[in-house]
Design an enzyme around this catalytic site. Sequence first.
Site, mmCIF file in Angstrom:
data_model
loop_
_atom_site.group_PDB
_atom_site.id
_atom_site.type_symbol
_atom_site.label_atom_id
_atom_site.label_comp_id
_atom_site.label_asym_id
_atom_site.label_seq_id
_atom_site.Cartn_x
_atom_site.Cartn_y
_atom_site.Cartn_z
ATOM 1 N N ARG A 131 7.923 7.985 -2.405
ATOM 2 C CA ARG A 131 7.630 7.215 -3.603
ATOM 3 C C ARG A 131 8.930 6.586 -4.103
ATOM 4 O O ARG A 131 10.006 7.169 -3.999
ATOM 5 C CB ARG A 131 7.009 8.098 -4.691
ATOM 6 N N GLU B 282 8.080 -1.339 -8.466
ATOM 7 C CA GLU B 282 7.210 -2.057 -7.546
ATOM 8 C C GLU B 282 6.271 -2.947 -8.353
ATOM 9 O O GLU B 282 5.649 -2.462 -9.296
ATOM 10 C CB GLU B 282 6.381 -1.080 -6.690
ATOM 11 N N HIS C 288 5.282 -1.446 0.373
ATOM 12 C CA HIS C 288 4.439 -0.259 0.237
ATOM 13 C C HIS C 288 3.162 -0.409 1.070
ATOM 14 O O HIS C 288 2.048 -0.258 0.573
ATOM 15 C CB HIS C 288 4.101 0.002 -1.233
#
Length: 381
Positions: A294, A323, A342
């Site tokens: 993460r 993000e 991602h």
Amino acid sequence: MTLCSAGRLLTILTMIFVPSLAHSESASPAAQTLIEELNLTESTKPIAEQAGWNPKRVVVMLIPALVSTSDNFETELQKAAGDVELVFDRSGSFVPAPELLIDTDGVIGFCTPSMLRKADARLLWVHNYSVGMEYCTGASDTQLEDIVFTNNKRLSGPAIAEHTIAMLMALTHNLPAYQRAQGEGKWQRELSAGVTFGELKGKTLLVVGLGGIGTEIAWRAHGLGMRVIAIRRSSHEGPDYVDYVGLTDELHSMAATADVIANALPLTPETTGVFDKAFFDAVKPGAIFLSVGRGKNTITGDLIAALESGKLFGAGLDVTDPEPLPAGNPLWHLPNVIITPHVSATGADANRRQTVIAVENLRRYVAGERMLNVVDMSRGY
């Protein structure tokens, strides 16, 4: 005792002490294969023993990636549901409309604060399409006690692991530089001077987070001839191809010996910001940092400083903080960094596995059996 009586006794004892055999026999061949290959675990007790279990209505959030992967996803879900009402949410929203959640005891989709707030008091089971549970927040104490949460952990491990190794190979062979030259139509053999990291055989990889994803990364790195070490929260135990498994307090000392470090951590209060200045100061000079856990595991400014100073050879990042990564962030412009948005868990095979286990967990829920991939909400994974 007669032979016939002994046989009946053996059958009874098997049903009492080896319940997983009955469960595995009911699973589809595809589900059973995944359970064995990815070492998926069952809950300690059948969901039928959960207070309030009485399957009547399950809402399924259909997302294009899963529907396009499996032509018979809806059919298989209907088959698994049996007489239980199955409601398909085709809105594409991450949160079903409030009216869909009325009298609903099961949800297959995305676990979000909004969904939990709108949930009916009968909600007993939530299956989260995502591995990460960081968005599954805001549950009341009653919901945390009454609801069984399951997710897709381990199902995306193979795809993420291959993505991780791809980024590592690209960095060690200076492929980003060649890609930029290709875009400019230039034949630049001199770029081979940037291939200085050396071959992977004999080098040490540190996997931080030896769960489903970390284990898949470790296995592939071992196959490339790397020495693999790892860190996990729970114990020193690991597969045979991992030379040593340390605990979290050994992170800095183990990072000092690793040529490559792979972040495969979930996001919890304990793992937030663990890759900070102190960590990058401790790493072996010239190491490669790979992050597929993460984004918030890493302090972005400290990572940039380690890259710009030359402390790190390079970085492969599928996750960032924040993000999306803003256009002006220095990471975009560093020549020794690969960034993907991602997406490492995506792919037809990963999507197929998700549909298989969603169907299997629905079958188990309706039948009152032990559920797969139950999440410990106190830990967040």
